[in-house]
Motif scaffolding. Structure first.
Motif, PDB file in Angstrom:
ATOM      1  N   ALA A 117       0.846  -1.199   0.000  1.00  0.00           N
ATOM      2  CA  ALA A 117       0.000   0.000   0.000  1.00  0.00           C
ATOM      3  C   ALA A 117       0.879   1.245   0.000  1.00  0.00           C
ATOM      4  CB  ALA A 117      -0.895  -0.014   1.237  1.00  0.00           C
ATOM      5  N   TRP A 118       0.408   2.287  -0.699  1.00  0.00           N
ATOM      6  CA  TRP A 118       1.108   3.572  -0.729  1.00  0.00           C
ATOM      7  C   TRP A 118       0.149   4.647  -0.209  1.00  0.00           C
ATOM      8  CZ3 TRP A 118       5.945   5.156  -1.072  1.00  0.00           C
ATOM      9  CH2 TRP A 118       6.173   6.522  -1.251  1.00  0.00           C
ATOM     10  N   ASP A 119       0.441   5.222   0.939  1.00  0.00           N
ATOM     11  CA  ASP A 119      -0.435   6.238   1.544  1.00  0.00           C
ATOM     12  C   ASP A 119      -0.392   7.519   0.712  1.00  0.00           C
ATOM     13  OD1 ASP A 119      -0.430   4.273   3.400  1.00  0.00           O
ATOM     14  OD2 ASP A 119       0.019   5.542   5.124  1.00  0.00           O
ATOM     15  N   SER A 120      -1.549   8.020   0.362  1.00  0.00           N
ATOM     16  CA  SER A 120      -1.595   9.154  -0.578  1.00  0.00           C
ATOM     17  C   SER A 120      -2.610  10.208  -0.149  1.00  0.00           C
ATOM     18  CB  SER A 120      -1.972   8.662  -1.973  1.00  0.00           C
ATOM     19  OG  SER A 120      -1.350   7.437  -2.290  1.00  0.00           O
ATOM     20  N   PRO A 121      -2.359  10.888   0.982  1.00  0.00           N
ATOM     21  CA  PRO A 121      -3.314  11.906   1.423  1.00  0.00           C
ATOM     22  C   PRO A 121      -3.243  13.170   0.561  1.00  0.00           C
ATOM     23  CG  PRO A 121      -1.406  11.861   2.880  1.00  0.00           C
ATOM     24  CD  PRO A 121      -1.215  10.738   1.886  1.00  0.00           C
ATOM     25  N   GLU A 122      -4.218  14.029   0.732  1.00  0.00           N
ATOM     26  CA  GLU A 122      -4.255  15.287  -0.005  1.00  0.00           C
ATOM     27  C   GLU A 122      -2.996  16.114   0.271  1.00  0.00           C
ATOM     28  OE1 GLU A 122      -7.909  18.336  -0.498  1.00  0.00           O
ATOM     29  OE2 GLU A 122      -8.254  16.207  -0.146  1.00  0.00           O
ATOM     30  N   GLY A 123      -2.519  16.834  -0.739  1.00  0.00           N
ATOM     31  CA  GLY A 123      -1.333  17.677  -0.560  1.00  0.00           C
ATOM     32  C   GLY A 123      -0.087  17.054  -1.167  1.00  0.00           C
ATOM     33  N   GLY A 124      -0.174  15.750  -1.520  1.00  0.00           N
ATOM     34  CA  GLY A 124       0.987  15.097  -2.132  1.00  0.00           C
ATOM     35  C   GLY A 124       0.899  15.149  -3.650  1.00  0.00           C
ATOM     36  N   LEU A 125       1.987  14.787  -4.289  1.00  0.00           N
ATOM     37  CA  LEU A 125       1.985  14.684  -5.744  1.00  0.00           C
ATOM     38  C   LEU A 125       1.843  13.211  -6.101  1.00  0.00           C
ATOM     39  CD1 LEU A 125       2.375  15.968  -8.547  1.00  0.00           C
ATOM     40  CD2 LEU A 125       4.827  15.586  -8.280  1.00  0.00           C
ATOM     41  N   TRP A 126       0.690  12.859  -6.622  1.00  0.00           N
ATOM     42  CA  TRP A 126       0.413  11.464  -7.004  1.00  0.00           C
ATOM     43  C   TRP A 126       0.218  11.472  -8.499  1.00  0.00           C
ATOM     44  CZ3 TRP A 126       2.056  10.552  -2.548  1.00  0.00           C
ATOM     45  CH2 TRP A 126       1.555  11.150  -1.411  1.00  0.00           C
ATOM     46  N   MET A 127       1.204  10.986  -9.214  1.00  0.00           N
ATOM     47  CA  MET A 127       1.103  11.110 -10.669  1.00  0.00           C
ATOM     48  C   MET A 127       1.675   9.912 -11.389  1.00  0.00           C
ATOM     49  SD  MET A 127       3.877  13.803 -11.958  1.00  0.00           S
ATOM     50  CE  MET A 127       5.546  13.332 -12.243  1.00  0.00           C
ATOM     51  N   SER A 128       1.127   9.635 -12.560  1.00  0.00           N
ATOM     52  CA  SER A 128       1.622   8.536 -13.392  1.00  0.00           C
ATOM     53  C   SER A 128       1.730   9.011 -14.827  1.00  0.00           C
ATOM     54  CB  SER A 128       0.664   7.348 -13.335  1.00  0.00           C
ATOM     55  OG  SER A 128       0.540   6.892 -12.003  1.00  0.00           O
ATOM     56  N   LEU A 129       2.854   8.657 -15.441  1.00  0.00           N
ATOM     57  CA  LEU A 129       3.094   9.041 -16.826  1.00  0.00           C
ATOM     58  C   LEU A 129       2.828   7.855 -17.735  1.00  0.00           C
ATOM     59  CD1 LEU A 129       6.528  10.697 -16.136  1.00  0.00           C
ATOM     60  CD2 LEU A 129       4.510  11.884 -16.970  1.00  0.00           C
ATOM     61  N   VAL A 130       2.087   8.083 -18.805  1.00  0.00           N
ATOM     62  CA  VAL A 130       1.886   7.057 -19.828  1.00  0.00           C
ATOM     63  C   VAL A 130       2.892   7.333 -20.942  1.00  0.00           C
ATOM     64  CG1 VAL A 130       0.277   6.005 -21.451  1.00  0.00           C
ATOM     65  CG2 VAL A 130      -0.585   7.038 -19.335  1.00  0.00           C
ATOM     66  N   LEU A 131       3.774   6.366 -21.179  1.00  0.00           N
ATOM     67  CA  LEU A 131       4.853   6.589 -22.148  1.00  0.00           C
ATOM     68  C   LEU A 131       4.884   5.456 -23.161  1.00  0.00           C
ATOM     69  CD1 LEU A 131       7.537   7.360 -19.427  1.00  0.00           C
ATOM     70  CD2 LEU A 131       6.310   9.063 -20.779  1.00  0.00           C
ATOM     71  N   ARG A 132       5.314   5.768 -24.354  1.00  0.00           N
ATOM     72  CA  ARG A 132       5.541   4.727 -25.361  1.00  0.00           C
ATOM     73  C   ARG A 132       6.998   4.819 -25.767  1.00  0.00           C
ATOM     74  NH1 ARG A 132       1.066   2.095 -26.720  1.00  0.00           N
ATOM     75  NH2 ARG A 132      -0.738   3.035 -25.752  1.00  0.00           N
ATOM     76  N   PRO A 133       7.870   4.315 -24.906  1.00  0.00           N
ATOM     77  CA  PRO A 133       9.296   4.518 -25.135  1.00  0.00           C
ATOM     78  C   PRO A 133       9.813   3.675 -26.284  1.00  0.00           C
ATOM     79  CG  PRO A 133       8.963   3.118 -23.217  1.00  0.00           C
ATOM     80  CD  PRO A 133       7.592   3.498 -23.712  1.00  0.00           C
ATOM     81  N   ASP A 134      10.728   4.243 -27.019  1.00  0.00           N
ATOM     82  CA  ASP A 134      11.331   3.503 -28.114  1.00  0.00           C
ATOM     83  C   ASP A 134      12.556   2.773 -27.554  1.00  0.00           C
ATOM     84  OD1 ASP A 134      11.702   2.565 -30.590  1.00  0.00           O
ATOM     85  OD2 ASP A 134      12.557   4.405 -31.425  1.00  0.00           O
ATOM     86  N   LEU A 135      12.318   1.912 -26.583  1.00  0.00           N
ATOM     87  CA  LEU A 135      13.420   1.240 -25.880  1.00  0.00           C
ATOM     88  C   LEU A 135      13.076  -0.233 -25.723  1.00  0.00           C
ATOM     89  CD1 LEU A 135      13.889   3.634 -22.796  1.00  0.00           C
ATOM     90  CD2 LEU A 135      15.504   3.371 -24.682  1.00  0.00           C
ATOM     91  N   PRO A 136      14.091  -1.116 -25.743  1.00  0.00           N
ATOM     92  CA  PRO A 136      13.809  -2.518 -25.409  1.00  0.00           C
ATOM     93  C   PRO A 136      13.430  -2.597 -23.930  1.00  0.00           C
ATOM     94  CG  PRO A 136      16.164  -2.169 -25.751  1.00  0.00           C
ATOM     95  CD  PRO A 136      15.494  -0.879 -26.076  1.00  0.00           C
ATOM     96  N   PRO A 137      12.587  -3.580 -23.538  1.00  0.00           N
ATOM     97  CA  PRO A 137      12.137  -3.646 -22.144  1.00  0.00           C
ATOM     98  C   PRO A 137      13.283  -3.572 -21.134  1.00  0.00           C
ATOM     99  CG  PRO A 137      10.921  -5.213 -23.465  1.00  0.00           C
ATOM    100  CD  PRO A 137      11.953  -4.618 -24.367  1.00  0.00           C
TER     101      PRO A 137
END
Ligand code: BT5
Length: 309
Positions: A117-137
């Motif tokens: 679990a990751w605690d995520s109360p108001e005031g924090g930065l909770w963000m996720s980037l969707v990327l299509r990288p041109d990289l091998p896994p």
């Protein structure tokens, strides 16, 4: 946020503009411009409209707030509350999204690695980037390292004495121990030779009381005082974008900010515990540990800092 709203924010960012001017440069009617201006006001922007529209105040968080003046090519999606921004980002990735950032005011089901679990109360930065990288896994882990560097730099700019604990925790070193400020969780879907998409989730305790966090955690508020969440988020995105544009610089930038090298560590890989001195990080981001039985290269695991050697 849709492209028109983004274009309107970009146009207003250049200085005051009249309704007809905006209508012309955005290729829409004055009524449509007015509707979008009202939409921005609903998001918390203060916009004067006497002799030309002018933004006089920007809200501290939200899709428009982060997009306004952002010097990196990301679409922004904001929710006051979500279970997990990584979960939503995976959904968008499966629908074909790219270069999109998902933000939440708070998370009700934030996740760390291994479903922790990751605690995520108001005031924090909770963000996720969707990327299509041109990289091998195998090289996608570079993006995780880049996110840790970007968060470290934003935290340092905010006055926090931040450093990186291998592989992806941003911490504030404290004698032989540390306090955890942020974590990064990367998930990907791919074939053997190419990642279809990667979701890089960052959780940063920004304007959060430590009482609202698990033991051993810290926040920007506790270390250096509150900052603008919007500006903090923009710095992370801009720095991340800069690094991914030059992937060859990522590992060196990571090494310069690492607190793990030179320490006695214990890495739990899931199968075993590797103990010894952390001597270096490979170009793929793996940790090399000098144990009593010789050097071992660890690609993933939980790393505990024991003491400086
Ligand atoms: C991580 O996992 O450090 C990765 C955390 C990634 C969270 C972001 S938030 C946005 C995006 N959406 C998500 O659902 N997730 C990502 P890990 O190394 O497994 O650390 C988890 C451990 O850190 C927990 O078991 C707790 O001990 C501790 N922890 C939980 N919440 C914390 C917090 N807010 N600050 C510091 N430590 C925390």
């Amino acid at each position: 946020m849709n492209d028109t709203r983004r274009a309107l924010l970009d146009a207003l960012g250049e200085g005051p503009k009249s309704g007809p001017e905006l209508a012309e440069c955005l290729g829409m009617s004055r009524a449509a411009v007015w509707k979008h201006i009202e939409g921005l006001r609903d998001e918390g922007f203060e916009i004067e409209g006497d002799d030309g529209y002018r933004i006089t105040s920007v809200p501290d968080h939200g899709a428009g707030a982060v997009a306004y003046g952002l010097d990196a090519p990301f679409d922004v999606e904001y929710h006051d509350e979500l279970d997990s921004t990584n979960r939503r980002a995976r959904e968008l990735a499966d629908e074909g999204a790219a270069d999109t950032v998902v933000l939440a005011g708070k998370q009700t089901g934030g996740r760390g690695r291994l479903e922790r679990a990751w605690d995520s109360p108001e005031g924090g930065l909770w963000m996720s980037l969707v990327l299509r990288p041109d990289l091998p896994p195998a090289r996608v882990s570079l993006l995780t390292l880049a996110a840790a560097v970007a968060v470290t730099d934003a935290a340092r700019e905010a006055g926090v004495d931040a450093a990186i604990k291998w592989p992806n925790d941003v911490i504030v070193p404290d004698g032989e121990g540390y306090r955890k400020l942020a974590g990064v969780l990367t998930e990907l879907r791919g074939e053997a030779d190419r990642a279809a998409w990667a979701v890089v989730g960052c959780g940063v305790n920004v304007n959060v009381d430590v009482d609202a966090l698990p033991e051993g955690a810290t926040s920007v508020r506790a270390e250096a005082g509150d900052v603008s969440l919007r500006v903090f988020c923009q710095r992370v995105l801009e720095r991340f974008h800069e690094l991914r544009e030059s992937p060859d610089t990522i590992v060196d930038a990571w090494r310069e900010r690492a607190d793990t090298l030179g320490r006695e560590v214990r890495v739990d890989t899931g199968n075993e515990a590797v103990r010894g001195e952390a001597v270096r990080v490979t170009d793929a981001g793996a940790l090399v540990v000098r144990t009593d039985e010789g050097e071992r290269t660890v690609h993933a695991g939980d790393c505990e800092h024991l003491r400086p050697t």
